[in-house]
Design an enzyme around this catalytic site. Structure first.
Site, PDB file in Angstrom:
ATOM      1  N   GLY A 245       0.889  -1.212   0.215  1.00 20.39           N
ATOM      2  CA  GLY A 245       0.099  -0.123   0.069  1.00 20.39           C
ATOM      3  C   GLY A 245       0.882   1.264   0.124  1.00 20.39           C
ATOM      4  O   GLY A 245       1.849   1.359   0.828  1.00 20.39           O
ATOM      5  N   SER A 278       1.850  -2.425   4.311  1.00 19.80           N
ATOM      6  CA  SER A 278       1.892  -1.241   4.295  1.00 19.80           C
ATOM      7  C   SER A 278       3.254  -0.671   3.654  1.00 19.80           C
ATOM      8  O   SER A 278       4.246  -1.364   3.950  1.00 19.80           O
ATOM      9  CB  SER A 278       1.702  -0.416   5.476  1.00 19.80           C
ATOM     10  N   ASP A 279       3.504   0.390   3.034  1.00 21.52           N
ATOM     11  CA  ASP A 279       4.808   1.010   3.059  1.00 21.52           C
ATOM     12  C   ASP A 279       5.135   1.398   4.222  1.00 21.52           C
ATOM     13  O   ASP A 279       4.240   1.578   5.252  1.00 21.52           O
ATOM     14  CB  ASP A 279       4.837   2.269   2.058  1.00 21.52           C
ATOM     15  N   TRP A 280       6.478   1.792   4.442  1.00 18.24           N
ATOM     16  CA  TRP A 280       7.164   1.840   5.730  1.00 18.24           C
ATOM     17  C   TRP A 280       6.412   3.177   6.262  1.00 18.24           C
ATOM     18  O   TRP A 280       6.679   4.181   5.877  1.00 18.24           O
ATOM     19  CB  TRP A 280       8.291   1.987   5.756  1.00 18.24           C
TER      20      TRP A 280
END
Length: 747
Positions: A245, A278-280
């Site tokens: 995401g 998720s992206d970080w």
């Protein structure tokens, strides 16, 4: 349905005529027709569901929640007492990132985490070869397994909307068709090694400026036709096991909690069975994220137990804001991926291999097909060492290494052959190689960020040339028989987290190039960069221009082989190079970068679609690239003239190598609907094939275009629609090259 103009006999006649006219009697035999390979992935198996349900029934709430968030920088908790391992991840797009500390970005300092540096996405896409995308996936998958990884955070497949994008070097292309045709084989090759692809960044993450919060507004048809096709193919064709995401918002909601994108489209329409990661630090809620489709939260800025899907999730469970059944849904998805990867279940997994000569060879294979010959006036290239006494090599990019650098995932490697080293290794010992740095890579102090402006971390370059270095470069140019000047960019200047402010070549390079050309007009200019730059004045003055990329461990070797003629260049531009930044659609419409909101005002007209529809001449068009030989595309004939919407259009085309060198050509097919009732781009890429043709020979290729590829997305019916009309096709070797035309009708 009635078929008109059956052409099978005509194909044979055409092929016989063309082949029998080749110059050498020994080359008149007809070679087997070349067709395109297809790639498809394996879905996540369901036979372990009963075992998974049993495991979930034995887990505590704390154990379940521990699987839904990072408990180190690149892993989640397992449940050792139940035989559930950690889910281990690794960056990234250029190869397997070095090991870092569990709780910070600090390198671990290991001596066994060296990896192969592979060409960046722009280099792979410039090869226009799906088979090399598969090879890339296979090769990097073996390296991921050798390091014990379950998930590779790759490929990065966002559409290149602006030439200023900080990650243009990492992404594939401006075109959705080319994008998906490279994405699918990459994922298939990777996942055959029992390593999950994490396809990123889903979706509409097309700028770095304000990426953490910008709200992207795209009309539905543009979303479906431009920005989602590769993601859809990653799910439906490649069967990707995970999706990342993105940071940004889409239509008012962050993408890691966007129910329309994650639940309705990704899972509902496409049938995605994997996990959304998720992206970080891209998560902004607990209950909303979980219920709207996020499975796993990763990040860095705070203690792991404070993540939204950590202790706050346990609190939400206790308060009744979310049910344990909802938690179980996400835990089950993760367990299914672990079983699919054979991390559980007792089946043997590949051991893998890393940093091997074979993998360096894979990196070389990709790099050698990616180099683009932009100009070759007077056949200045290829160079020959015969009788050459000396050669001048000028420019800091001749020695610049790009495996590391910038604000993005790099690769710790023991081998990165620079262009200078490549030439030194390939030239005979009697050729004297004289090097001059020419320019310095220097930056002024970073200016304060201004809200809404393009946020280039290192945009303030110092563009004055050092007088001593300039003098040295001009002396080398005057005193050597042949000069190659290496210019362009690097991964410190093109970087994640910021976009460039303009198309200007930094560090005073244009002035350097122009002065060197005055001293030695036969200077060959080689640009190494991942994104378009303004090289208009260089195009006017230089006789030969070559474009290369951040091209991996063997990039310098591959480039030297192209310059010296051991490899015939076959790369094609995967994006349009504009004459002026304001010719590009996102800039012509004043819709980049936006502030808190960015509206994609150009709609469908991204990249060459804009230039062709608006009749704007680019500096170099999409799909452009020259060769040391010459090609002619002969007849390109469809099997029939009339088709049904469920049919496939099969095209046979002849490709003749009319020159004296073996070479590869990329045959490109573009289509447009005649008298369409909706607005359409002037043309759109619908097929391509790369083919090796020996000198003096002709080959016949077949390309297949499902009629469904001609559909547009009907916003009223929320479905894809193939119009019953005539469709005109052009066949050539770039978006602006037309060698053959034909038409078919869909009824």
């Amino acid at each position: 349905m009635k078929r008109l103009v059956p052409a099978m006999a005509a194909f044979a006649a055409i092929a016989f005529f063309v082949i029998s006219c080749t110059s050498e009697p020994s080359q008149t035999q007809e070679t087997p027709m070349e067709t395109q390979k297809s790639y498809s992935g394996k879905p996540i198996p369901e036979q372990f569901d009963a075992q998974i349900d049993s495991l979930i029934g034995q887990m505590t709430l704390e154990e379940k929640v521990g699987m839904l968030h990072g408990t180190s920088m690149f892993s989640t908790d397992g449940v050792p007492r139940l035989g559930i391992p950690e889910l281990k991840m690794a960056d990234g797009p250029l190869g397997i990132r070095e090991e870092i500390s569990r709780d910070s970005w600090a390198p671990l300092g290991a001596d066994d985490d060296f990896a192969t540096y592979y060409p960046a996405g722009a280099g792979l896409s410039a090869a226009w070869n799906p088979d090399l995308a598969y090879l890339f996936g296979q090769s990097v998958g073996e390296e991921a397994r050798a390091r014990g990884k379950d998930v590779l955070l790759s490929p990065a497949i966002n559409i290149i909307r602006t030439p200023l994008g900080g990650r243009t070097y990492e992404y594939f292309t401006e075109d959705p068709f080319l994008n998906k045709k490279l994405t699918v084989p990459f994922i298939v090759g990777l996942q055959e090694n029992d390593v999950a692809a994490c396809v990123k960044h889903y979706a509409a993450n097309n700028q770095e400026t304000n990426r953490d919060f910008v709200d992207v507004q795209i009309d539905e048809r543009t979303l479906r036709e431009i920005y989602l096709p590769a993601f859809k193919a990653a799910v439906t064709d490649a069967k990707a096991y995970s999706m990342m995401g993105a940071y940004n918002k889409f239509r008012g909601e962050f993408l890691c909690e966007n129910g329309y994108m994650l639940n309705d489209i990704l899972r509902g329409e496409w049938g995605f069975q994997g996990i959304v990661i998720s992206d970080w630090a891209a998560v902004h809620s607990t209950v909303k994220s979980l219920e709207n489709g996020l499975d796993l939260e990763m990040g860095t800025p705070k203690p792991f137990d404070e993540f939204y899907l950590a202790d706050p999730l346990l609190e939400a469970l206790r308060s009744g804001a979310v049910s344990e059944a909802e938690i179980d849904v996400h835990v089950k998805r993760i367990l299914r991926v672990l079983f699919a990867l054979k991390a559980m279940g007792g089946e043997a997994r590949p051991e893998g291999s890393i940093h091997t000569e074979e993998h360096f060879g894979d990196a070389y294979a990709i790099a050698s097909e990616s180099v683009v010959l932009l100009k070759n006036e007077g056949a200045l290239l290829p160079l020959t060492a015969d009788g050459m006494g000396s050669i001048g090599v000028i420019g800091a990019n001749a020695t610049k290494k790009n495996a590391l650098g910038g604000f993005g995932a790099g690769v710790k490697t023991k081998r990165e052959v620079t262009p200078l080293e490549g030439l030194q290794n390939r030239l005979p010992e009697y050729v004297e190689v004289r090097y001059a740095e020419g320019y310095l890579e220097r930056y002024a102090p970073k200016k304060e960020s201004v809200f809404g402006e393009v946020t280039q971390e290192r945009a303030l370059t110092i563009d004055e040339l050092d007088p001593d270095l300039l003098e040295e470069a001009l002396a080398v140019a005057a005193q050597t028989e042949q000069v190659i000047l290496f210019a362009g960019s690097n991964r410190d200047y093109e970087t994640e987290a910021s976009d460039r402010v303009d198309l200007k070549l930094p560090f005073g390079q244009v002035e350097l190039i122009e002065q060197v050309l005055e001293v030695n007009p036969n200077t060959i200019v080689v640009i190494i960069a991942g994104a378009p730059f303004d090289i208009g004045s260089i195009k006017e003055k230089a006789k030969a221009i070559v474009w290369s990329w951040y091209n991996g461990s063997e990039g310098g070797t591959a480039l030297a082989d192209v310059l010296l003629g051991q490899v015939n260049p076959s790369g094609k531009l995967p994006w349009t190079m504009p004459k002026d930044l304001m010719d590009s659609p996102a800039h012509a419409t004043n819709s980049f970068p936006g502030d808190t909101t960015v509206t994609y005002s150009e709609g469908l007209l991204v990249g060459y679609r804009w230039f062709d529809t608006k009749n704007i001449e680019p500096l170099y068009p999409f799909g452009y690239g020259l060769s040391y030989t010459s090609f002619e595309i002969g007849e390109a004939t469809p099997e029939w003239e009339i088709y049904a919407p469920s049919d496939t259009i099969r095209i046979r085309a002849t490709v003749a190598n009319t020159g004296t060198r073996d070479g590869k050509e990329v045959v490109q097919v573009y289509a447009t609907a005649r008298d369409s009732r909706v607005t359409r781009p002037a043309q759109e890429l619908k097929a391509f094939q790369k083919v090796l043709v020996p000198a003096g020979q002709t080959k016949t290729i077949e390309m297949a275009i499902p009629v469904s590829e001609l559909a547009f997305y009907n916003e009223e019916s929320r479905s894809w629609e193939v119009e019953p009309t005539w469709y005109d096709f052009t066949v050539g070797n770039s978006s602006r090259d037309v060698q053959v035309r034909f038409s078919v009708r869909v009824e």
